[in-house]
Write an enzyme that holds these catalytic residues in place. Structure first.
Site, PDB file in Angstrom:
ATOM      1  CB  SER A 285      64.672  81.389 -92.785  1.00 17.79           C
ATOM      2  OG  SER A 285      64.482  82.713 -92.397  1.00 17.79           O
TER       3      SER A 285
ATOM      4  CE1 TYR B  28      69.102  81.006 -89.343  1.00 22.41           C
ATOM      5  CE2 TYR B  28      67.849  82.830 -90.289  1.00 22.41           C
ATOM      6  CZ  TYR B  28      67.903  81.536 -89.779  1.00 22.41           C
ATOM      7  OH  TYR B  28      66.759  80.777 -89.733  1.00 22.41           O
TER       8      TYR B  28
ATOM      9  CE  LYS C 277      68.224  77.931 -91.317  1.00 23.10           C
ATOM     10  NZ  LYS C 277      67.940  76.548 -90.882  1.00 23.10           N
TER      11      LYS C 277
HETATM   12  P1  NAD Z   1      65.835  76.636 -81.723  1.00 23.45           P
HETATM   13  O1  NAD Z   1      67.174  77.231 -81.493  1.00 23.45           O
HETATM   14  O2  NAD Z   1      64.817  76.731 -80.647  1.00 23.45           O
HETATM   15  O3  NAD Z   1      65.998  75.090 -82.125  1.00 23.45           O
HETATM   16  C1  NAD Z   1      67.141  74.589 -82.780  1.00 23.45           C
HETATM   17  C2  NAD Z   1      67.603  73.353 -82.026  1.00 23.45           C
HETATM   18  O4  NAD Z   1      68.757  72.803 -82.672  1.00 23.45           O
HETATM   19  C3  NAD Z   1      68.015  73.651 -80.577  1.00 23.45           C
HETATM   20  O5  NAD Z   1      67.392  72.714 -79.721  1.00 23.45           O
HETATM   21  C4  NAD Z   1      69.531  73.487 -80.577  1.00 23.45           C
HETATM   22  O6  NAD Z   1      70.009  73.019 -79.325  1.00 23.45           O
HETATM   23  C5  NAD Z   1      69.718  72.476 -81.697  1.00 23.45           C
HETATM   24  N1  NAD Z   1      71.039  72.539 -82.349  1.00 23.45           N
HETATM   25  C6  NAD Z   1      71.698  73.645 -82.777  1.00 23.45           C
HETATM   26  N2  NAD Z   1      72.874  73.305 -83.338  1.00 23.45           N
HETATM   27  C7  NAD Z   1      72.955  71.957 -83.276  1.00 23.45           C
HETATM   28  C8  NAD Z   1      73.928  71.007 -83.691  1.00 23.45           C
HETATM   29  N3  NAD Z   1      75.084  71.384 -84.282  1.00 23.45           N
HETATM   30  N4  NAD Z   1      73.684  69.706 -83.482  1.00 23.45           N
HETATM   31  C9  NAD Z   1      72.540  69.296 -82.880  1.00 23.45           C
HETATM   32  N5  NAD Z   1      71.581  70.153 -82.457  1.00 23.45           N
HETATM   33  C10 NAD Z   1      71.792  71.462 -82.657  1.00 23.45           C
HETATM   34  O7  NAD Z   1      65.276  77.254 -83.082  1.00 23.45           O
HETATM   35  P2  NAD Z   1      63.811  77.188 -83.720  1.00 23.45           P
HETATM   36  O8  NAD Z   1      63.199  78.523 -83.606  1.00 23.45           O
HETATM   37  O9  NAD Z   1      63.087  76.002 -83.196  1.00 23.45           O
HETATM   38  O10 NAD Z   1      64.210  76.991 -85.234  1.00 23.45           O
HETATM   39  C11 NAD Z   1      64.255  75.711 -85.836  1.00 23.45           C
HETATM   40  C12 NAD Z   1      64.718  75.839 -87.263  1.00 23.45           C
HETATM   41  O11 NAD Z   1      63.833  76.702 -87.967  1.00 23.45           O
HETATM   42  C13 NAD Z   1      66.114  76.449 -87.448  1.00 23.45           C
HETATM   43  O12 NAD Z   1      66.744  75.787 -88.518  1.00 23.45           O
HETATM   44  C14 NAD Z   1      65.837  77.888 -87.796  1.00 23.45           C
HETATM   45  O13 NAD Z   1      66.865  78.430 -88.563  1.00 23.45           O
HETATM   46  C15 NAD Z   1      64.557  77.743 -88.608  1.00 23.45           C
HETATM   47  N6  NAD Z   1      63.715  78.952 -88.621  1.00 23.45           N
HETATM   48  C16 NAD Z   1      63.301  79.486 -87.440  1.00 23.45           C
HETATM   49  C17 NAD Z   1      62.501  80.630 -87.453  1.00 23.45           C
HETATM   50  C18 NAD Z   1      62.063  81.278 -86.166  1.00 23.45           C
HETATM   51  O14 NAD Z   1      61.678  82.453 -86.205  1.00 23.45           O
HETATM   52  N7  NAD Z   1      62.060  80.591 -85.026  1.00 23.45           N
HETATM   53  C19 NAD Z   1      62.112  81.207 -88.678  1.00 23.45           C
HETATM   54  C20 NAD Z   1      62.548  80.622 -89.873  1.00 23.45           C
HETATM   55  C21 NAD Z   1      63.355  79.472 -89.830  1.00 23.45           C
HETATM   56  C1  WQD Z   2      59.750  91.366 -85.815  1.00 22.17           C
HETATM   57  C2  WQD Z   2      59.391  92.855 -85.851  1.00 22.17           C
HETATM   58  C3  WQD Z   2      61.302  94.277 -85.576  1.00 22.17           C
HETATM   59  C4  WQD Z   2      62.206  93.035 -81.472  1.00 22.17           C
HETATM   60  C5  WQD Z   2      63.566  87.070 -87.547  1.00 22.17           C
HETATM   61  C6  WQD Z   2      64.671  86.614 -88.452  1.00 22.17           C
HETATM   62  C7  WQD Z   2      64.091  85.798 -89.577  1.00 22.17           C
HETATM   63  C8  WQD Z   2      63.230  84.653 -89.037  1.00 22.17           C
HETATM   64  C9  WQD Z   2      62.178  85.185 -88.149  1.00 22.17           C
HETATM   65  C10 WQD Z   2      64.691  82.783 -88.664  1.00 22.17           C
HETATM   66  C11 WQD Z   2      60.388  93.694 -86.650  1.00 22.17           C
HETATM   67  C12 WQD Z   2      60.359  94.431 -84.412  1.00 22.17           C
HETATM   68  C13 WQD Z   2      61.669  93.195 -82.736  1.00 22.17           C
HETATM   69  C14 WQD Z   2      62.071  94.096 -80.532  1.00 22.17           C
HETATM   70  C15 WQD Z   2      60.839  95.344 -82.179  1.00 22.17           C
HETATM   71  N1  WQD Z   2      64.017  83.754 -88.217  1.00 22.17           N
HETATM   72  N2  WQD Z   2      60.984  94.319 -83.077  1.00 22.17           N
HETATM   73  N3  WQD Z   2      61.382  95.205 -80.927  1.00 22.17           N
HETATM   74  O1  WQD Z   2      63.468  90.197 -87.617  1.00 22.17           O
HETATM   75  O2  WQD Z   2      61.175  89.761 -88.659  1.00 22.17           O
HETATM   76  O3  WQD Z   2      62.702  87.907 -88.279  1.00 22.17           O
HETATM   77  O4  WQD Z   2      62.802  85.954 -87.087  1.00 22.17           O
HETATM   78  O5  WQD Z   2      64.815  82.380 -89.769  1.00 22.17           O
HETATM   79  O6  WQD Z   2      65.181  85.282 -90.277  1.00 22.17           O
HETATM   80  O7  WQD Z   2      65.328  87.756 -88.963  1.00 22.17           O
HETATM   81  O8  WQD Z   2      61.665  88.959 -86.319  1.00 22.17           O
HETATM   82  O9  WQD Z   2      60.737  89.078 -84.048  1.00 22.17           O
HETATM   83  O10 WQD Z   2      63.064  89.995 -84.462  1.00 22.17           O
HETATM   84  O11 WQD Z   2      61.090  91.221 -85.385  1.00 22.17           O
HETATM   85  O12 WQD Z   2      60.222  96.372 -82.478  1.00 22.17           O
HETATM   86  O13 WQD Z   2      62.553  94.020 -79.401  1.00 22.17           O
HETATM   87  O14 WQD Z   2      59.453  93.346 -84.496  1.00 22.17           O
HETATM   88  O15 WQD Z   2      61.874  95.512 -85.921  1.00 22.17           O
HETATM   89  O16 WQD Z   2      59.665  94.714 -87.275  1.00 22.17           O
HETATM   90  P1  WQD Z   2      62.292  89.334 -87.758  1.00 22.17           P
HETATM   91  P2  WQD Z   2      61.687  89.778 -84.962  1.00 22.17           P
END
Ligand code: NAD
Ligand code: WQD
Length: 340
Positions: free
Chosen positions: A127, A151, A155
């Site tokens: 991330s 979190y 990572k």
């Molecule tokens: P999500 O929560 O939709 O998907 C994660 C999945 O993993 C879910 O289906 C959940 O049920 C499953 N899960 C959680 N813990 C588990 C466990 N112990 N055993 C088996 N399954 C488990 O999240 P996402 O948005 O699809 O994110 C996927 C990956 O990408 C995550 O590792 C997240 O940290 C990373 N990531 C997400 C974002 C984002 O903004 N969505 C950004 C950067 C990184």
């Molecule tokens: C985006 C922008 C907020 C909600 C997160 C995790 C990051 C990664 C991606 C997993 C920011 C603003 C948000 C709202 C708002 N995930 N905002 N009103 O915080 O950039 O990143 O998701 O790895 O680790 O931190 O994403 O969508 O929460 O926010 O104004 O109700 O929207 O302040 O500027 P963020 P976000």
């Protein structure tokens, strides 16, 4: 023999879109998900969207080594894409140990099962949050990690576990992809983001305002040093993220050890630009009010996507209007998400 990919967290937001991308490109897909943050309905939609079924889906917790052993014993797994994790930044501050347990413990459990079954190829979900309070953009993979919440620390810790494991097990091939802000949905409207409870992230919140599930968006601060004062992020279409994973699988053999790559577009958009793009895509006004800054937020996070471009000759192609259009289509067709 087709390549078989184990997708952990395959029913989640990014996992489900990636499963479709893999199925459409001839891969066999095996999913392990405990559904702690997803619905099994997502996997039915995956099969419907791709027009063919996944090979098998197991409801299991990654930390359950016995369950993982049975999965690896039942299938000849070639590669693993590891999405399963807990991902809510705010929640992680209140329950850090649970985050270390699932995110780091889940990863070591998976690595040990892979090792026991001779599986050497892994793509890991990292991330942009590992960069922390970056003082300059765009961010390259050489910028130092400085996580600011549990979190993000999990990572970064997983990346270090992977780097060290690769040093000692040179047969491993691992790609850690640092996603920026994945948003949007499959263009069919069958698959999308369906967060439980109140959405933490801006795009699903916006979509729920547009569909009438929530009254208005709170814009977290308009006094940042950005052109309109609101936070700037690098939003990337989830279909580009899914495509990036297929590319990653194709390129895993390029080098041994761990390679870390950003997955972003290099284009930053402010919250107000996002609101306006969503209004255009949905044809609906989005009421919002500016509130105070959210604790832990930074002004601007944008990727330098140059390394991935150079390594794979690939870049994300979908723009903000496509992200909003597809997120809106999913929300409009599934106003209550997969539960509706
Ligand atoms: P999500 O929560 O939709 O998907 C994660 C999945 O993993 C879910 O289906 C959940 O049920 C499953 N899960 C959680 N813990 C588990 C466990 N112990 N055993 C088996 N399954 C488990 O999240 P996402 O948005 O699809 O994110 C996927 C990956 O990408 C995550 O590792 C997240 O940290 C990373 N990531 C997400 C974002 C984002 O903004 N969505 C950004 C950067 C990184
Ligand atoms: C985006 C922008 C907020 C909600 C997160 C995790 C990051 C990664 C991606 C997993 C920011 C603003 C948000 C709202 C708002 N995930 N905002 N009103 O915080 O950039 O990143 O998701 O790895 O680790 O931190 O994403 O969508 O929460 O926010 O104004 O109700 O929207 O302040 O500027 P963020 P976000």
């Amino acid at each position: 023999m087709p390549t078989t990919v184990l997708v952990t967290g395959g029913a989640g937001f990014i996992g489900s879109h990636t499963c479709v991308e893999l199925l459409e490109n001839g891969y066999e897909v095996v999913v392990v998900d405990d559904h702690s943050n997803s619905s099994p309905v997502a996997l039915e939609r995956v099969a419907k969207t791709a027009g063919r079924p996944i090979a098998a889906a197991y409801r299991a917790d990654l930390r359950d080594r016995g369950a993982l052993d049975s999965v690896f014993a039942a299938h000849r797994i070639d590669s693993v894409i590891h999405f399963a994790a807990k991902k809510a930044v705010g929640e992680s501050v209140g329950m850090p140990v649970a985050y270390y347990d699932v995110n780091v413990g889940g990863t070591t459990s998976l690595l040990s099962a892979m090792h026991a079954h001779g599986v050497r190829h892994l793509v890991f979900s990292s991330s942009c949050s590992v960069y922390g309070n970056a003082d300059k953009v765009p961010l390259t993979e050489q910028d130092p990690p400085a996580p600011t919440n549990p979190y993000a620390s999990t990572k970064w810790m997983c990346e270090q576990v992977l780097a060290d494991t690769c040093r000692h097990l040179p047969e491993l091939r691992v790609l850690a992809l640092r996603y920026f802000n994945p948003v949007g949905a499959h263009p069919s409207g069958l698959l999308g983001e369906d967060p439980r409870g109140v959405p933490n992230n801006v795009m699903p919140y916006l979509a729920q305002v547009a569909v009438g599930r929530r009254e208005r968006l709170s814009v977290f601060g308009d006094d940042y040093p950005t052109p309109d004062g609101t936070g700037i992020r690098d939003y990337i279409h989830v279909m580009d993220v899914a495509e990036g994973h297929r590319r990653a699988l194709e390129r895993l053999n390029d080098e041994s050890g761990l390679r870390v790559l950003n997955l972003g577009t290099g284009v930053g958009s402010s919250v107000l630009e996002l609101v306006s793009a969503f209004e255009q895509a949905s044809g609906r006004p989005i009421p919002y009010e500016v509130t105070g800054r959210r604790a832990g937020d930074v002004a601007e996070l944008v990727a330098d996507p140059g390394a991935v471009k150079e390594a794979w000759n690939w870049a994300a192609t979908r723009d903000l209007s496509a992200m909003c259009r597809d997120a809106w289509r999913f929300q409009e067709l599934n106003p209550a998400g997969y539960g509706g």
